[in-house]
Scaffold this motif. Structure first.
Motif, PDB file in Angstrom:
ATOM      1  N   GLY A 194      -3.173  -4.320   3.402  1.00 60.16           N
ATOM      2  CA  GLY A 194      -2.208  -3.960   2.362  1.00 60.16           C
ATOM      3  C   GLY A 194      -1.926  -5.052   1.359  1.00 60.16           C
ATOM      4  O   GLY A 194      -0.870  -5.049   0.719  1.00 60.16           O
ATOM      5  N   GLY A 195      -2.848  -5.996   1.211  1.00 58.46           N
ATOM      6  CA  GLY A 195      -2.673  -7.046   0.218  1.00 58.46           C
ATOM      7  C   GLY A 195      -1.615  -8.055   0.604  1.00 58.46           C
ATOM      8  O   GLY A 195      -1.076  -8.028   1.715  1.00 58.46           O
ATOM      9  N   LYS A 227       8.480   1.088   7.340  1.00 63.54           N
ATOM     10  CA  LYS A 227       9.300   0.290   6.423  1.00 63.54           C
ATOM     11  C   LYS A 227       8.434  -0.583   5.525  1.00 63.54           C
ATOM     12  O   LYS A 227       8.771  -0.831   4.354  1.00 63.54           O
ATOM     13  CB  LYS A 227      10.263  -0.574   7.243  1.00 63.54           C
ATOM     14  N   ALA A 228       7.311  -1.039   6.037  1.00 62.58           N
ATOM     15  CA  ALA A 228       6.417  -1.903   5.265  1.00 62.58           C
ATOM     16  C   ALA A 228       5.466  -1.104   4.385  1.00 62.58           C
ATOM     17  O   ALA A 228       5.228  -1.466   3.223  1.00 62.58           O
ATOM     18  CB  ALA A 228       5.611  -2.797   6.216  1.00 62.58           C
ATOM     19  N   ALA A 229       4.908  -0.018   4.920  1.00 66.77           N
ATOM     20  CA  ALA A 229       3.829   0.691   4.224  1.00 66.77           C
ATOM     21  C   ALA A 229       4.302   1.723   3.214  1.00 66.77           C
ATOM     22  O   ALA A 229       3.740   1.824   2.112  1.00 66.77           O
ATOM     23  CB  ALA A 229       2.906   1.355   5.249  1.00 66.77           C
ATOM     24  N   ILE A 230       5.327   2.494   3.554  1.00 65.57           N
ATOM     25  CA  ILE A 230       5.722   3.614   2.685  1.00 65.57           C
ATOM     26  C   ILE A 230       6.219   3.149   1.318  1.00 65.57           C
ATOM     27  O   ILE A 230       5.800   3.702   0.283  1.00 65.57           O
ATOM     28  CB  ILE A 230       6.751   4.516   3.397  1.00 65.57           C
ATOM     29  N   PRO A 231       7.100   2.134   1.238  1.00 65.43           N
ATOM     30  CA  PRO A 231       7.491   1.658  -0.104  1.00 65.43           C
ATOM     31  C   PRO A 231       6.310   1.147  -0.921  1.00 65.43           C
ATOM     32  O   PRO A 231       6.277   1.319  -2.143  1.00 65.43           O
ATOM     33  CB  PRO A 231       8.482   0.527   0.209  1.00 65.43           C
ATOM     34  N   LEU A 232       5.338   0.542  -0.252  1.00 65.71           N
ATOM     35  CA  LEU A 232       4.150   0.038  -0.939  1.00 65.71           C
ATOM     36  C   LEU A 232       3.325   1.200  -1.491  1.00 65.71           C
ATOM     37  O   LEU A 232       2.859   1.152  -2.639  1.00 65.71           O
ATOM     38  CB  LEU A 232       3.321  -0.810   0.028  1.00 65.71           C
ATOM     39  N   ILE A 233       3.171   2.243  -0.706  1.00 58.78           N
ATOM     40  CA  ILE A 233       2.446   3.435  -1.169  1.00 58.78           C
ATOM     41  C   ILE A 233       3.148   4.053  -2.367  1.00 58.78           C
ATOM     42  O   ILE A 233       2.523   4.375  -3.389  1.00 58.78           O
ATOM     43  CB  ILE A 233       2.345   4.477  -0.026  1.00 58.78           C
ATOM     44  N   GLU A 287      -0.973   1.390  -9.840  1.00 65.92           N
ATOM     45  CA  GLU A 287      -1.731   0.200  -9.442  1.00 65.92           C
ATOM     46  C   GLU A 287      -2.907   0.580  -8.552  1.00 65.92           C
ATOM     47  O   GLU A 287      -2.781   1.390  -7.635  1.00 65.92           O
ATOM     48  CB  GLU A 287      -0.827  -0.769  -8.675  1.00 65.92           C
ATOM     49  N   GLN A 288      -4.060  -0.005  -8.827  1.00 63.29           N
ATOM     50  CA  GLN A 288      -5.240   0.167  -7.997  1.00 63.29           C
ATOM     51  C   GLN A 288      -5.456  -1.108  -7.196  1.00 63.29           C
ATOM     52  O   GLN A 288      -5.497  -2.196  -7.769  1.00 63.29           O
ATOM     53  CB  GLN A 288      -6.467   0.476  -8.858  1.00 63.29           C
ATOM     54  N   ALA A 289      -5.556  -0.957  -5.894  1.00 65.78           N
ATOM     55  CA  ALA A 289      -5.670  -2.134  -5.026  1.00 65.78           C
ATOM     56  C   ALA A 289      -6.955  -2.070  -4.204  1.00 65.78           C
ATOM     57  O   ALA A 289      -7.510  -0.998  -3.983  1.00 65.78           O
ATOM     58  CB  ALA A 289      -4.459  -2.217  -4.096  1.00 65.78           C
TER      59      ALA A 289
END
Length: 357
Positions: free
Chosen positions: A101-102, A159-165, A173-175
């Motif tokens: 996830g960068g 908590k970590a992944a969903i806000p990032l998505i 943004e393309q990652a």
């Protein structure tokens, strides 16, 4: 146990006949620990996207490795004891998170710790449940501290992944990381952000502790065989670019490092048996032998790697064994690489269920 010649007959068998996932779920009591997944999303993405985009991913990963090492192994003016396996596990967790996830994920301490603890709690919880009669495991799981912690690890993942998505969707943004590619290629129920977060956690289980074991053991082997340190350092320094990084071509120019990693792996295997699977229906092999339904089979990988007919002087640690093989025999160029998967080298599995690399 089955002989290695059986591999080619089983490696492409349909999962309803030769089932690798069931073995994993049974081994780790997946009904209670949630370990194991039949989702094909992450294998699809790793094989199609991650391998293809490695040149884009690796510069950031190398920066993460350097930063993580500096944090976990600070400069010392005198002899300092270090819990190597714990420190390497922290480093691998950070580096894996960078690929998952960068920097947002790799710098999230709560996520990094949850990704480590998920595997530990799942493994310890499973071993405790195996001591309880199967009819009582449902109740034992409810009272197991390790099993009860697992739900908290999923919350940390969400908590970590969903806000990032959501942020990436908002900004467009393309990652170049696993979470982005999974979000892009997800279909149907796979598109649920909670599902993506859960898969990320399960992938971390598969990636972190197995990946940490190899460099940890290599450090121990180098301590026992310090004569390899200088030639390895010289090889490494030759492939560094002007920014102190290794490019894609550079990785192909370190046969000595690949060799000692493979020899360390051969000498100190993570698993004595690999290619474990459950045969769901009677399976007749080409020699006429029938493996009965509901049989769990595996290949004695460690016995193969210690076979003197395959590896001369197998009980002698020869760090450059595979580098010499590749130099002497051009046909060994592929088979002698660290990540090579073949019937004589199955640390990464074999066939369609070999670790993506």
């Amino acid at each position: 146990m089955v002989p290695s010649w059986v591999l080619n007959e089983l490696k492409t068998s349909p999962v309803n006949e030769v089932d690798f996932v069931s073995t994993f779920i049974e081994m780790f009591e997946g009904k209670y620990t949630t370990m194991g997944s039949r989702s094909t999303l992450h294998p699809r993405v790793v094989k199609a996207q991650l391998n293809q985009h490695l040149p884009d991913v690796m510069p950031g990963v190398q920066d993460e490795i350097r930063n993580a090492f500096n944090y976990s192994f600070p400069d010392c003016s005198e002899w300092t004891e270090v819990p190597v396996v714990d420190r390497i596990t922290q480093i691998v967790a950070r580096v894996s998170s960078r690929m998952f996830g960068g920097p947002t994920l790799s710098e999230n301490k709560e996520w990094v710790q949850a990704s480590i603890d998920f595997a530990v709690d799942g493994f310890v919880g499973a071993q405790k449940l195996k001591k309880v009669p199967s009819v009582l495991r449902y109740f034992a799981a409810y009272f197991s501290p390790e099993i009860r912690k697992i739900a908290g690890h999923y919350r940390a993942a969400e908590k970590a992944a969903i806000p990032l998505i959501n942020e990436r969707k908002r900004t467009g943004e393309q990652a170049s990381d696993l979470l982005y590619w999974m979000d892009q290629q997800a279909e149907g129920a796979e598109t649920d952000p909670k599902f993506l977060a859960s898969i990320l956690l399960k992938v971390s289980f598969a990636a972190i502790h197995t990946s940490a074991a190899a460099p940890s053991q290599l450090i121990f082997d180098l301590c026992e065989h310090p004569e390899y340190i200088r030639p390895l350092r010289e090889e490494y320094e030759k492939v560094l670019d002007s920014e102190g990084r290794i490019n894609k071509q550079g990785y192909l120019q370190m046969p000595k490092l690949g060799s000692i990693m493979k020899e360390s792996q051969r000498f100190n295997p993570l698993l004595l048996v690999t290619f474990e699977c459950i045969i769901h229906k009677d399976l007749t092999l080409s020699n006429g032998f029938t493996i009965p339904a509901n049989t769990t089979i595996g290949v004695p990988t460690h016995a193969i790697t210690m076979d003197p007919k395959i590896y001369p002087n197998p009980h002698e640690f020869d760090g450059f064994r595979f580098a010499k093989l590749r130099e002497e025999d051009p046909s060994m160029e592929g088979k002698g690489q660290y990540v090579a998967s073949n019937p004589n080298s199955m640390a990464f599995g074999y066939g369609r269920h070999a670790c993506p690399r």
